[in-house]
Design a protein around this motif. Structure first.
Motif, mmCIF file in Angstrom:
data_model
loop_
_atom_site.group_PDB
_atom_site.id
_atom_site.type_symbol
_atom_site.label_atom_id
_atom_site.label_comp_id
_atom_site.label_asym_id
_atom_site.label_seq_id
_atom_site.Cartn_x
_atom_site.Cartn_y
_atom_site.Cartn_z
ATOM 1 N N PHE A 63 6.029 -7.765 18.309
ATOM 2 C CA PHE A 63 5.276 -6.542 18.040
ATOM 3 C C PHE A 63 4.783 -6.032 19.391
ATOM 4 C CE2 PHE A 63 4.638 -8.497 13.817
ATOM 5 C CZ PHE A 63 4.958 -7.416 13.028
ATOM 6 N N GLY A 105 -14.317 -7.785 16.140
ATOM 7 C CA GLY A 105 -15.204 -7.331 15.072
ATOM 8 C C GLY A 105 -15.158 -5.844 14.828
ATOM 9 N N ASN A 106 -14.404 -5.124 15.605
ATOM 10 C CA ASN A 106 -14.348 -3.694 15.363
ATOM 11 C C ASN A 106 -12.980 -3.184 15.773
ATOM 12 O OD1 ASN A 106 -14.665 -0.923 15.423
ATOM 13 N ND2 ASN A 106 -16.836 -1.122 15.879
ATOM 14 N N ASP A 107 -12.358 -2.454 14.879
ATOM 15 C CA ASP A 107 -10.991 -2.024 15.183
ATOM 16 C C ASP A 107 -10.955 -0.877 16.179
ATOM 17 O OD1 ASP A 107 -12.216 -0.371 13.387
ATOM 18 O OD2 ASP A 107 -10.347 0.198 12.399
ATOM 19 N N ILE A 129 -9.489 -1.827 20.217
ATOM 20 C CA ILE A 129 -8.186 -2.414 20.523
ATOM 21 C C ILE A 129 -7.184 -1.265 20.655
ATOM 22 C CG2 ILE A 129 -6.280 -3.770 19.582
ATOM 23 C CD1 ILE A 129 -8.319 -5.710 20.217
ATOM 24 N N LYS A 164 -1.129 -5.865 22.071
ATOM 25 C CA LYS A 164 -2.361 -5.088 21.982
ATOM 26 C C LYS A 164 -3.138 -5.195 23.285
ATOM 27 C CE LYS A 164 -2.511 -6.333 17.245
ATOM 28 N NZ LYS A 164 -2.674 -7.676 16.713
ATOM 29 N N GLU A 174 2.593 -10.748 19.635
ATOM 30 C CA GLU A 174 2.853 -11.558 18.441
ATOM 31 C C GLU A 174 4.302 -11.373 18.005
ATOM 32 O OE1 GLU A 174 -0.789 -11.325 15.584
ATOM 33 O OE2 GLU A 174 -0.846 -9.615 16.928
ATOM 34 N N ALA A 175 4.920 -12.467 17.588
ATOM 35 C CA ALA A 175 6.323 -12.396 17.192
ATOM 36 C C ALA A 175 6.474 -11.621 15.883
ATOM 37 C CB ALA A 175 6.885 -13.799 17.034
ATOM 38 N N LYS A 176 7.442 -10.720 15.865
ATOM 39 C CA LYS A 176 7.731 -9.969 14.645
ATOM 40 C C LYS A 176 8.804 -10.707 13.842
ATOM 41 C CE LYS A 176 8.843 -5.189 13.428
ATOM 42 N NZ LYS A 176 9.191 -3.894 14.047
ATOM 43 N N SER A 177 9.810 -11.176 14.548
ATOM 44 C CA SER A 177 10.825 -11.987 13.878
ATOM 45 C C SER A 177 11.529 -12.844 14.909
ATOM 46 C CB SER A 177 11.844 -11.088 13.177
ATOM 47 O OG SER A 177 12.647 -10.449 14.134
ATOM 48 N N TYR A 178 12.000 -13.990 14.477
ATOM 49 C CA TYR A 178 12.864 -14.777 15.352
ATOM 50 C C TYR A 178 13.904 -15.492 14.521
ATOM 51 C CZ TYR A 178 9.206 -18.325 14.388
ATOM 52 O OH TYR A 178 8.286 -19.163 13.797
ATOM 53 N N THR A 236 -3.451 0.063 20.675
ATOM 54 C CA THR A 236 -2.107 -0.322 20.278
ATOM 55 C C THR A 236 -1.309 0.929 19.984
ATOM 56 O OG1 THR A 236 -0.806 -1.388 18.572
ATOM 57 C CG2 THR A 236 -3.054 -0.903 18.001
ATOM 58 N N VAL A 254 13.075 -17.334 9.779
ATOM 59 C CA VAL A 254 11.905 -17.754 9.006
ATOM 60 C C VAL A 254 11.959 -17.092 7.630
ATOM 61 C CG1 VAL A 254 9.384 -17.819 8.947
ATOM 62 C CG2 VAL A 254 10.583 -17.874 11.127
ATOM 63 N N ASN A 255 11.693 -17.846 6.591
ATOM 64 C CA ASN A 255 11.754 -17.362 5.211
ATOM 65 C C ASN A 255 13.174 -17.148 4.694
ATOM 66 O OD1 ASN A 255 9.375 -17.073 3.627
ATOM 67 N ND2 ASN A 255 8.607 -15.631 5.155
#
Lengths: 260, 411
Positions: free
Chosen positions: B214, B231-233, B236, B217, B321-325, B238, B345-346
């Protein structure tokens, strides 16, 4: 629509539910309050839908997201039970609990997080969480009912336990479904259907607590306050499973850590 | 409970009091056995021992039921009182498991001696499973004996649970599970369990490992605690053109590069090992004075680049963060066949009774990982468990629809 517009939606829903309380105070048993009650649930439902659209993933990952669903289902169940049996106290309690969850979300907006980790990208994700949230909402209803029976001395225990039965059987059914969906999903994601991960362990604990209630009810047809105690403590265990697991020493390596 | 108490204890028919005493005595003896036995080995019954024990157990249970079904003892064995006591103990033991950290520790302490850190292997838990199995079997035999429509939900739920308990208890010894680290250079055809080498049913080679992240951020780090302010969006960054307002400053994300390296004064898109994500940001203070800067997460080859907002806060890029591998793998069969699969995965693949899972990779190298960790699992009892799960699902749907709603006139 992202979390920053949640305040408006939250306040509108709370306002609508409070109108329901006022209608009830003026004219108890009036069905008009169903309109404001349902409108409040719809407002939360619309926010969930727009958040889903904005995040481009189901809003079911974080605790704040699950609180939304919870407020939605709980207020809906409050309306349904009021519609069916005209219990205004139940309407008030379930809506108060929904308001509490909305206030928590207004006070603690979560770190904006759009990402959905690979382990959660599965067709099982939505059924697993939705079924669990429905179960939690029904079982919270049984908790409200148990409090009414335990602390209000004027309550007729027999009718209150029977009312609890109605929501517990449905709630337990959904709870079991959520557990089984979780197991089927775990096999696909982690290679085994049950690994006694702390979250799984606590899900099992809360499931067994309600199982005890159901067996107790089927064995002793005569209603008693003890049965309401079981419901009271079962819901405490369920809350530990939902919010408390992360604080336990046993949960250091939990595979469910993304949910916090 | 009140009507049970009218009779003295141990007089037939047995009820709640007798069930409590017997099960509790068994649990206490289970814990005492563990406390005083030294280095008991794990109990596992692989095939065919599990099938033999299971057959004997069920022939025995059925024979007892058919011969003595009118006796008070058999009625007690199938009773809901025994069930309540058994599942209450189950609740208690699993609660211990939920509180104490479960680990395989060789340290000698009272907690380990009592198996509190390994409840699943404790004698008490094994005994409890056995009681559950006996209780469920007798209860089911009783219902089968007087089969009618009202019993269907009961039978589906309890038979489902019984099958799952059997599958879990007797099937665990037959599960084979290997975790393998496969790479592009070698063919992996054996693995180690303890000191012994095991030859795998087929061999693996990694063709390619593919990872997608992804967008990273960008957050604000408190210099004193070295932690991201949470604690607060609203703090950040992105995505392109996102804005945060912080301490009177407006911070804008102008440009984001997923794979880039620092060259000259800025970052440039490249696609090579060690390239890292970077962002071009603009910081505007209260006097509309603008500043621009590059920040980057860095990688195993390049350092990260931060930007100080003021003396106490720093702008930093967070770990992506990994989105897919996924891994493209070659599987070499003993017949000489070679086949290619992609595992994700999955999305495990099923090969000759084995499920192959993508589990891990070299986290430090991320998308440039030089190996892939896969897991192969064979569980011959899986369909038994699934059968139990589906019986329960059917039973539970019936429970939701027929539960108490229909036969409750009062409310």
């Amino acid at each position: 629509m992202n979390w920053s517009s949640f305040e408006i939606f939250g306040y509108v829903a709370i306002f609508l539910w409070l109108i329901g309380f006022i209608i009830n105070a003026i004219k108890p048993g009036n069905k008009v309050l169903l309109f404001s009650g349902l409108a409040g649930s719809i407002v939360i439902g619309v926010f969930i839908a727009t958040l889903w659209n904005y995040l481009e993933r189901p809003p079911m990952r974080t605790l704040a997201e699950t609180r939304l669903w919870y407020a939605f289902f709980l207020s809906l169940i409050g309306n349904i039970i009021y519609f069916k049996w005209k219990y205004s106290w139940f309407y008030i309690f379930s809506q108060l609990l929904a308001i509490l969850f909305i206030v928590i979300n207004i006070l603690n907006p979560e770190t904006y997080n759009k990402s959905l980790m690979p382990a959660l990208q599965s067709i099982w994700f939505i059924p697993h969480v939705v079924v669990y949230m429905i179960a939690y909402a029904f079982l919270a209803s049984s908790f409200i009912i148990s409090i009414k029976g335990l602390f209000n001395k004027k309550t007729d225990i027999q009718s209150i336990v029977r009312l609890a039965d109605n929501v517990v059987y449905i709630g337990f059914g959904f709870l079991t479904m959520g557990l089984l969906f979780g197991a089927l999903w775990a096999k696909k994601a982690w290679g085994h259907y049950w690994t006694w991960d702390p979250k799984e362990t606590w899900a099992f604990i809360s499931w067994v607590a309600y199982l005890i209630y159901i067996h107790n009810r089927s064995l002793y047809k005569k209603t008693s306050k003890n049965q309401l105690f079981i419901l009271f403590f079962a819901f405490i265990l369920l809350l530990v499973c939902w919010f408390g697991v992360q604080y336990l020493p046993s949960a250091v390596n939990s595979v469910h850590n993304y949910a916090y | 409970m009140r009507n049970q108490n009218k009779k003295s204890i141990w007089v037939s028919p047995w009820g709640f009091a007798e069930s409590s005493l017997i099960v509790t005595a068994l649990m206490v003896s289970g814990f005492l056995i563990d406390l005083f036995s030294k280095n008991r080995s794990e109990i596992e019954f692989p095939y065919p021992i599990n099938i033999i024990i299971l057959t004997i157990l069920f022939v025995f249970i059925t024979a007892i039921f058919l011969t003595f079904k009118k006796s008070y003892f058999v009625k007690w064995l199938q009773s809901a009182q025994l069930a309540i006591v058994t599942i209450s103990w189950m609740l208690l033991l699993v609660l211990l498991m939920g509180i104490f950290k479960q680990e395989n520790s060789s340290e000698i302490s009272i907690i380990n001696r009592l198996y509190l850190s390994n409840i699943l292997s404790s004698s008490a838990f094994l005994l409890l499973q056995l009681i559950l199995l006996i209780n469920l079997s007798f209860a089911l035999l009783n219902r089968f004996n007087k089969l009618n429509f009202r019993n269907i939900s009961f039978i589906l739920n309890h038979l489902g649970i019984l099958i799952i308990v059997i599958g879990l208890g007797f099937g665990s010894g037959d599960i084979s599970k290997y975790t393998l680290k496969i790479s592009k250079n070698d063919i992996t055809w054996k693995t180690k369990r303890g000191d012994t080498e095991i030859e795998l049913p087929f061999a693996f080679k990694l063709i390619a490992f593919r990872l997608e992240n992804f967008p990273a951020k960008i957050g604000i780090v408190d210099n004193q605690t070295d932690e991201i302010i949470k604690g607060n969006d609203k703090i950040i960054l992105t995505g392109q053109d996102s804005i945060i307002y912080f301490n009177g400053k407006t911070i804008r994300l102008k440009k984001y590069l997923q794979n880039s390296i620092l060259f000259g004064k800025g970052f440039h898109l490249v696609n090579e090992i060690g390239s890292c994500s970077a962002a071009f940001v603009e910081i505007e203070d209260v006097n509309n004075k603008k500043q621009t800067a590059w920040i980057s997460r860095g990688s195993h080859l390049y350092p990260s680049v931060l930007f100080p907002i003021d003396s106490s806060y720093t702008l930093a890029m967070l770990e992506p963060e990994a989105k897919s591998y996924k891994s493209d793998i070659s599987v070499y069969f003993k017949s000489g066949d070679i086949q290619q699969y992609t595992i994700e995965v999955n999305k495990p693949v099923h090969i000759n009774g084995w499920d192959i899972y993508q589990t891990d990779y070299n986290k430090e190298l991320g998308e440039w990982s030089d190996y892939s960790v896969i897991e192969m699992v064979r569980d011959p009892w899986l369909n038994v468990i699934y059968f139990g799960v589906f019986l329960m699902m059917a039973g539970v749907v019936l429970l939701i629809f027929t539960g108490r709603i229909n036969n409750n006139e009062l409310v």
